[in-house]
Scaffold this active site. Structure first.
Site, PDB file in Angstrom:
ATOM      1  N   ASN A   9       0.865  -1.183   0.000  1.00  0.00           N
ATOM      2  CA  ASN A   9       0.000   0.000   0.000  1.00  0.00           C
ATOM      3  C   ASN A   9       0.902   1.234   0.000  1.00  0.00           C
ATOM      4  O   ASN A   9       1.519   1.552   1.012  1.00  0.00           O
ATOM      5  CB  ASN A   9      -0.897  -0.025   1.251  1.00  0.00           C
ATOM      6  CG  ASN A   9      -1.735   1.230   1.380  1.00  0.00           C
ATOM      7  OD1 ASN A   9      -1.796   2.053   0.456  1.00  0.00           O
ATOM      8  ND2 ASN A   9      -2.397   1.382   2.521  1.00  0.00           N
ATOM      9  N   LYS A  11       0.058   4.291  -0.196  1.00  0.00           N
ATOM     10  CA  LYS A  11      -0.585   5.497   0.367  1.00  0.00           C
ATOM     11  C   LYS A  11      -0.337   6.671  -0.600  1.00  0.00           C
ATOM     12  O   LYS A  11      -0.314   6.437  -1.814  1.00  0.00           O
ATOM     13  CB  LYS A  11      -0.066   5.747   1.786  1.00  0.00           C
ATOM     14  CG  LYS A  11      -0.225   4.488   2.660  1.00  0.00           C
ATOM     15  CD  LYS A  11       0.005   4.713   4.116  1.00  0.00           C
ATOM     16  CE  LYS A  11      -0.181   3.408   4.869  1.00  0.00           C
ATOM     17  NZ  LYS A  11      -0.042   3.519   6.301  1.00  0.00           N
ATOM     18  N   HIS A  95      -9.713   1.484   5.521  1.00  0.00           N
ATOM     19  CA  HIS A  95      -8.413   1.766   6.145  1.00  0.00           C
ATOM     20  C   HIS A  95      -8.590   2.863   7.196  1.00  0.00           C
ATOM     21  O   HIS A  95      -9.327   3.827   6.983  1.00  0.00           O
ATOM     22  CB  HIS A  95      -7.401   2.196   5.087  1.00  0.00           C
ATOM     23  CG  HIS A  95      -5.981   2.161   5.575  1.00  0.00           C
ATOM     24  ND1 HIS A  95      -5.484   3.122   6.423  1.00  0.00           N
ATOM     25  CD2 HIS A  95      -4.974   1.284   5.365  1.00  0.00           C
ATOM     26  CE1 HIS A  95      -4.212   2.823   6.701  1.00  0.00           C
ATOM     27  NE2 HIS A  95      -3.881   1.717   6.069  1.00  0.00           N
ATOM     28  N   GLU A  97      -6.759   5.268   7.996  1.00  0.00           N
ATOM     29  CA  GLU A  97      -6.439   6.630   7.537  1.00  0.00           C
ATOM     30  C   GLU A  97      -7.599   7.260   6.772  1.00  0.00           C
ATOM     31  O   GLU A  97      -7.776   8.479   6.792  1.00  0.00           O
ATOM     32  CB  GLU A  97      -5.152   6.601   6.687  1.00  0.00           C
ATOM     33  CG  GLU A  97      -3.927   6.375   7.564  1.00  0.00           C
ATOM     34  CD  GLU A  97      -2.735   5.757   6.852  1.00  0.00           C
ATOM     35  OE1 GLU A  97      -2.730   5.669   5.615  1.00  0.00           O
ATOM     36  OE2 GLU A  97      -1.792   5.348   7.565  1.00  0.00           O
ATOM     37  N   SER A 212       3.454  -1.655  10.532  1.00  0.00           N
ATOM     38  CA  SER A 212       4.904  -1.674  10.790  1.00  0.00           C
ATOM     39  C   SER A 212       5.565  -3.014  10.442  1.00  0.00           C
ATOM     40  O   SER A 212       6.451  -3.476  11.161  1.00  0.00           O
ATOM     41  CB  SER A 212       5.199  -1.290  12.239  1.00  0.00           C
ATOM     42  OG  SER A 212       4.787   0.036  12.458  1.00  0.00           O
TER      43      SER A 212
HETATM   44  P1  13P Z   1       3.008   0.777   7.744  1.00  0.00           P
HETATM   45  O1  13P Z   1       3.535  -0.532   7.207  1.00  0.00           O
HETATM   46  O2  13P Z   1       3.739   1.974   7.205  1.00  0.00           O
HETATM   47  O3  13P Z   1       2.903   0.752   9.231  1.00  0.00           O
HETATM   48  O4  13P Z   1       1.515   0.946   7.191  1.00  0.00           O
HETATM   49  C1  13P Z   1       0.621  -0.083   7.381  1.00  0.00           C
HETATM   50  C2  13P Z   1      -0.584   0.217   6.583  1.00  0.00           C
HETATM   51  O5  13P Z   1      -1.324   1.113   6.927  1.00  0.00           O
HETATM   52  C3  13P Z   1      -0.814  -0.583   5.368  1.00  0.00           C
HETATM   53  O6  13P Z   1      -2.110  -0.408   4.888  1.00  0.00           O
END
Ligand code: 13P
Length: 256
Positions: A9, A11, A95, A97, A212
Site C-alpha cells: 500500500n 498510500k 483503512h 487513515e 509496521s
Molecule cells: P506501515 O507498514 O507503514 O505501518 O503501514 C501499514 C498500513 O497502513 C498498510 O495499509
C-alpha cells in the site's frame, strides 16, 4: 492451503520516476517462484504508469479506495467499474487513515464492499482496534463488530474469497508491529467465528496482518498458521525490502 498475499500500500507516495525505478528493481530482484500473489496499490493516478513497465504478469494491480457510486455527478471520485477497466483486482477499504482523515463511516464501508463484489474486485477490508481499546482488552470485540458490520447487512456469503486485513491502529506507521503470537490467536478466533456461520467461507478468507511490517519481523508474522499474508505500507516503498519480504514469504509458507 490459501495462497499467500503480499500487498504493498503506497498510500500518497510515489512519482513517475520512482515507479520506473521501483518496478525495474522489483522485477529484477524476484525469481520465478514467489509462492505468493504480489499486489501493488499505488495512488490511482499512477496505475497506468505501473502497467506500462510491468513485464511480470504475477504482479497484480490494487487500489486504495473506491467510490460508493458507479457513475454520475460525483466530482473527484473513482468508481468500481473504472477500477475494473484499468485492471484492478483488489481494493483496500475501511483503512484507518480513510476513516480518520476522510470521515468514512461503517455505512460507506458496507457500500464499498458491496459495489466491489458486484464488480468482481476483491475487497481488502481493514479492521483493528486503537491503543485504548487494546489496553481495555477489547481487540476481539472491536474486530468482530467491524466484520459483523458487513455480515449483518450483506450476509455471510459476501465474505467468500474476501481479504480481511487486521491492522491495529496503534501499529500503523509506528516502530513496532503487533506480537505475532497475539495476531495468530486473533486470526484463529476470527476464522472460527466466521466458521460458526459458514465453514467453507471461513476457509476461503485471507486474513492478513498490517502495521509496521518490515524485513525484520516478516518471518515471525508469516510463520503463523492463520496469517495468510501481509499488508505493508512504508517498508514496501523500497523495492529491495519488498522483494526481501516476498522471498521470506516464499521460504516460510512453502515449508508449512
Ligand atoms: P506501515 O507498514 O507503514 O505501518 O503501514 C501499514 C498500513 O497502513 C498498510 O495499509
Amino acid at each position: 492451503m490459501r495462497y499467500p498475499l503480499i500487498i504493498s500500500n503506497w498510500k500518497a507516495n510515489g512519482s513517475k520516476t520512482m515507479i520506473i525505478d521501483f518496478i525495474h528493481k522489483l522485477q529484477n530482484n524476484l525469481n520465478n517462484n514467489y509462492a505468493c500473489n504480489i499486489i501493488i496499490a499505488p495512488p490511482i493516478i499512477y496505475l497506468d504508469v505501473i502497467k506500462q513497465y510491468l513485464i511480470n504478469k504475477d504482479i497484480i494491480l490494487g487500489a486504495q479506495n473506491v467510490d460508493i457510486h458507479i457513475s454520475g455527478s460525483f466530482t473527484g471520485e473513482i468508481s468500481a467499474n473504472m477500477l475494473k477497466d484499468m485492471g484492478v483486482l483488489y481494493t483496500i477499504i475501511g483503512h484507518y487513515e480513510r476513516r480518520i482523515h476522510h470521515k468514512e463511516n461503517n455505512e460507506d464501508i458496507i457500500k464499498k464492499f458491496d459495489i466491489l463484489k458486484k464488480n468482481h474486485i476483491t475487497p481488502i477490508l481493514c479492521i483493528g482496534e486503537n491503543k485504548e481499546e487494546k489496553i481495555q482488552n477489547k481487540t476481539k470485540t472491536v474486530c468482530i463488530q467491524q466484520i459483523n458490520n458487513i455480515i449483518n447487512t450483506l450476509g455471510i456469503e459476501i465474505l467468500k474469497n474476501s481479504v480481511i486485513a487486521y491492522e491495529p491502529i496503534w501499529a500503523i506507521g509506528s516502530t513496532s508491529s503487533a506480537n505475532p503470537n497475539e495476531v495468530q490467536t486473533l486470526h484463529n478466533f476470527i476464522r472460527s467465528y466466521i466458521a460458526q456461520q459458514n465453514i467453507e467461507i471461513a476457509e476461503t478468507i485471507h486474513l492478513l496482518y498490517g502495521g509496521s511490517v518490515n524485513t525484520n519481523n516478516a518471518y515471525e508474522l508469516l510463520r503463523q498458521k492463520d496469517i495468510d499474508g501481509l499488508l505493508i505500507g512504508k517498508a514496501s516503498l523500497d523495492p529491495k525490502n519488498l522483494s526481501e519480504i516476498i522471498k521470506i514469504t516464499q521460504k516460510t509458507k512453502t515449508r508449512n
